[in-house]
Design a protein around this motif. Structure first.
Motif, PDB file in Angstrom:
ATOM      1  N   MET A   1       0.253  -0.997   0.111  1.00  0.00           N
ATOM      2  CA  MET A   1       0.216  -0.036  -0.471  1.00  0.00           C
ATOM      3  C   MET A   1       0.868   1.022   0.037  1.00  0.00           C
ATOM      4  SD  MET A   1      -2.989  -0.904   3.026  1.00  0.00           S
ATOM      5  CE  MET A   1      -2.091  -1.376   3.763  1.00  0.00           C
ATOM      6  N   THR A   2       0.213   2.297  -1.191  1.00  0.00           N
ATOM      7  CA  THR A   2       0.837   3.745  -0.956  1.00  0.00           C
ATOM      8  C   THR A   2       0.105   4.696  -0.968  1.00  0.00           C
ATOM      9  OG1 THR A   2       1.658   3.072  -2.973  1.00  0.00           O
ATOM     10  CG2 THR A   2       3.887   2.546  -2.060  1.00  0.00           C
ATOM     11  N   ALA A   3       0.687   5.737  -0.519  1.00  0.00           N
ATOM     12  CA  ALA A   3      -0.426   7.160  -0.830  1.00  0.00           C
ATOM     13  C   ALA A   3       0.010   7.600  -2.347  1.00  0.00           C
ATOM     14  CB  ALA A   3       0.490   8.490  -0.406  1.00  0.00           C
ATOM     15  N   ILE A   4      -1.254   8.066  -2.701  1.00  0.00           N
ATOM     16  CA  ILE A   4      -2.169   8.607  -4.280  1.00  0.00           C
ATOM     17  C   ILE A   4      -1.331  10.237  -4.232  1.00  0.00           C
ATOM     18  CG2 ILE A   4      -3.059   8.441  -5.573  1.00  0.00           C
ATOM     19  CD1 ILE A   4      -4.987   6.135  -4.007  1.00  0.00           C
ATOM     20  N   ASN A   5      -0.080   9.997  -4.748  1.00  0.00           N
ATOM     21  CA  ASN A   5       0.031  11.884  -5.294  1.00  0.00           C
ATOM     22  C   ASN A   5      -0.651  12.645  -6.536  1.00  0.00           C
ATOM     23  OD1 ASN A   5       1.208  14.236  -6.413  1.00  0.00           O
ATOM     24  ND2 ASN A   5       2.544  13.565  -5.214  1.00  0.00           N
ATOM     25  N   LEU A   6      -1.923  12.905  -5.929  1.00  0.00           N
ATOM     26  CA  LEU A   6      -2.843  13.484  -7.091  1.00  0.00           C
ATOM     27  C   LEU A   6      -2.174  14.344  -8.179  1.00  0.00           C
ATOM     28  CD1 LEU A   6      -6.079  14.684  -5.075  1.00  0.00           C
ATOM     29  CD2 LEU A   6      -5.264  12.110  -5.862  1.00  0.00           C
ATOM     30  N   ALA A   7      -1.521  14.916  -7.729  1.00  0.00           N
ATOM     31  CA  ALA A   7      -0.419  16.014  -8.838  1.00  0.00           C
ATOM     32  C   ALA A   7       0.105  15.256  -9.693  1.00  0.00           C
ATOM     33  CB  ALA A   7       0.211  17.276  -7.695  1.00  0.00           C
ATOM     34  N   LYS A   9      -0.460  11.866 -11.053  1.00  0.00           N
ATOM     35  CA  LYS A   9      -1.750  10.975 -11.730  1.00  0.00           C
ATOM     36  C   LYS A   9      -2.251  12.004 -12.314  1.00  0.00           C
ATOM     37  CE  LYS A   9      -1.659   7.608  -9.516  1.00  0.00           C
ATOM     38  NZ  LYS A   9      -0.669   6.086 -10.114  1.00  0.00           N
ATOM     39  N   LEU A  10      -2.471  13.530 -11.857  1.00  0.00           N
ATOM     40  CA  LEU A  10      -2.369  14.619 -13.298  1.00  0.00           C
ATOM     41  C   LEU A  10      -1.650  15.166 -13.654  1.00  0.00           C
ATOM     42  CD1 LEU A  10      -4.016  16.987 -10.544  1.00  0.00           C
ATOM     43  CD2 LEU A  10      -5.246  16.055 -12.516  1.00  0.00           C
ATOM     44  N   SER A  11      -0.436  14.642 -13.799  1.00  0.00           N
ATOM     45  CA  SER A  11       0.611  15.033 -14.416  1.00  0.00           C
ATOM     46  C   SER A  11       1.093  14.171 -15.982  1.00  0.00           C
ATOM     47  CB  SER A  11       2.248  15.354 -13.898  1.00  0.00           C
ATOM     48  OG  SER A  11       2.660  14.178 -13.254  1.00  0.00           O
ATOM     49  N   THR A  12       0.170  13.105 -15.738  1.00  0.00           N
ATOM     50  CA  THR A  12      -0.206  11.482 -17.066  1.00  0.00           C
ATOM     51  C   THR A  12      -0.732  12.148 -17.992  1.00  0.00           C
ATOM     52  OG1 THR A  12      -1.531  10.334 -15.273  1.00  0.00           O
ATOM     53  CG2 THR A  12       0.912  10.041 -14.358  1.00  0.00           C
ATOM     54  N   PHE A  13      -1.184  13.362 -18.516  1.00  0.00           N
ATOM     55  CA  PHE A  13      -2.297  13.267 -19.140  1.00  0.00           C
ATOM     56  C   PHE A  13      -2.554  14.609 -19.531  1.00  0.00           C
ATOM     57  CE2 PHE A  13      -5.094  13.051 -14.947  1.00  0.00           C
ATOM     58  CZ  PHE A  13      -6.429  14.061 -15.518  1.00  0.00           C
ATOM     59  N   THR A  14      -3.043  15.069 -20.138  1.00  0.00           N
ATOM     60  CA  THR A  14      -3.996  16.481 -20.781  1.00  0.00           C
ATOM     61  C   THR A  14      -4.851  16.521 -21.199  1.00  0.00           C
ATOM     62  OG1 THR A  14      -2.882  15.994 -22.966  1.00  0.00           O
ATOM     63  CG2 THR A  14      -1.097  16.647 -21.397  1.00  0.00           C
ATOM     64  N   ALA A  15      -5.305  15.155 -21.469  1.00  0.00           N
ATOM     65  CA  ALA A  15      -7.079  15.598 -22.056  1.00  0.00           C
ATOM     66  C   ALA A  15      -7.740  16.718 -20.831  1.00  0.00           C
ATOM     67  CB  ALA A  15      -7.617  13.940 -22.313  1.00  0.00           C
ATOM     68  N   HIS A  16      -9.025  17.219 -21.307  1.00  0.00           N
ATOM     69  CA  HIS A  16     -10.227  17.787 -21.147  1.00  0.00           C
ATOM     70  C   HIS A  16     -11.578  16.519 -20.616  1.00  0.00           C
ATOM     71  CE1 HIS A  16      -7.831  21.227 -21.210  1.00  0.00           C
ATOM     72  NE2 HIS A  16      -7.442  21.536 -20.081  1.00  0.00           N
ATOM     73  N   TRP A  17     -12.107  16.798 -19.482  1.00  0.00           N
ATOM     74  CA  TRP A  17     -13.594  15.821 -19.704  1.00  0.00           C
ATOM     75  C   TRP A  17     -13.103  14.561 -19.296  1.00  0.00           C
ATOM     76  CZ3 TRP A  17     -15.824  19.493 -16.959  1.00  0.00           C
ATOM     77  CH2 TRP A  17     -15.771  20.492 -16.923  1.00  0.00           C
ATOM     78  N   SER A  18     -12.048  13.980 -18.870  1.00  0.00           N
ATOM     79  CA  SER A  18     -11.520  12.491 -19.198  1.00  0.00           C
ATOM     80  C   SER A  18     -11.125  12.052 -17.897  1.00  0.00           C
ATOM     81  CB  SER A  18     -10.289  12.682 -20.436  1.00  0.00           C
ATOM     82  OG  SER A  18     -10.171  11.351 -20.295  1.00  0.00           O
ATOM     83  N   PRO A  19     -11.833  11.722 -17.011  1.00  0.00           N
ATOM     84  CA  PRO A  19     -11.852  11.135 -15.379  1.00  0.00           C
ATOM     85  C   PRO A  19     -10.808  10.381 -15.998  1.00  0.00           C
ATOM     86  CG  PRO A  19     -13.977  11.937 -16.057  1.00  0.00           C
ATOM     87  CD  PRO A  19     -13.538  11.442 -17.054  1.00  0.00           C
ATOM     88  N   ARG A  20      -9.869  10.234 -14.978  1.00  0.00           N
ATOM     89  CA  ARG A  20      -8.957   9.582 -14.681  1.00  0.00           C
ATOM     90  C   ARG A  20      -9.112   8.583 -13.230  1.00  0.00           C
ATOM     91  NH1 ARG A  20      -8.233  10.727 -19.712  1.00  0.00           N
ATOM     92  NH2 ARG A  20      -6.142  10.230 -20.218  1.00  0.00           N
ATOM     93  N   ILE A  21      -8.909   7.090 -12.620  1.00  0.00           N
ATOM     94  CA  ILE A  21      -9.654   6.758 -11.786  1.00  0.00           C
ATOM     95  C   ILE A  21      -7.998   6.282 -11.092  1.00  0.00           C
ATOM     96  CG2 ILE A  21      -9.881   4.196 -10.416  1.00  0.00           C
ATOM     97  CD1 ILE A  21     -12.817   3.639 -12.757  1.00  0.00           C
ATOM     98  N   VAL A  22      -7.971   6.540 -10.140  1.00  0.00           N
ATOM     99  CA  VAL A  22      -6.547   6.994  -9.148  1.00  0.00           C
ATOM    100  C   VAL A  22      -6.856   6.075  -8.382  1.00  0.00           C
ATOM    101  CG1 VAL A  22      -5.514   8.782  -9.850  1.00  0.00           C
ATOM    102  CG2 VAL A  22      -7.101   8.387  -7.705  1.00  0.00           C
ATOM    103  N   GLY A  23      -7.708   5.388  -7.237  1.00  0.00           N
ATOM    104  CA  GLY A  23      -7.650   4.581  -6.237  1.00  0.00           C
ATOM    105  C   GLY A  23      -9.315   4.512  -5.791  1.00  0.00           C
TER     106      GLY A  23
END
Length: 116
Positions: A1-7, A9-23
């Motif tokens: 188990m590790t912490a989720i760094n939202l920043a 995760k956000l740096s891995t894509f550029t598309a708008h209005w396309s949610p990414r599941i992080v947990g």
């Protein structure tokens, strides 16, 4: 188990209005999304819609007005209420909703959610 760094995760894509599941937890998806411009008017007949602004500014149009959120602010649209999110500048959000909930309220028009 590790912490989720939202920043991170956000740096891995550029598309708008396309949610990414992080947990996930208790049958809900934790998602990040980048938004800019207007989304479509829609509702979710079976679930509330949770928005938390991480950066930028989000306005959620509602039938009786609008709510504007700044970083660190949260708003929950009650189930069945029509709404339209919009952002004049690129805005980063944390979304929480039951797994499989279509972002447009309609599976036929919803974005495909990718786990990152």
């Amino acid at each position: 188990m590790t912490a989720i760094n939202l920043a991170d995760k956000l740096s891995t894509f550029t598309a708008h209005w396309s949610p990414r599941i992080v947990g996930s937890f208790n049958g809900h998806d934790l998602m990040v999304v980048k938004v800019l411009g207007e989304f479509v008017w829609h509702d979710h007949p079976e679930t509330d819609d949770f928005f938390m602004v991480l950066s930028g500014e989000l306005t959620i149009d509602l039938p009786d007005g609008a709510v504007t959120l700044k970083p660190g602010e949260v708003f929950v649209v009650p189930k069945g209420v029509q709404h339209r999110p919009r952002a004049a500048v690129e805005t980063h959000l944390l979304l929480i909703e039951p797994a499989g909930t279509p972002n447009t309220g309609d599976p036929a028009t919803a974005a495909t959610k990718v786990r990152i």
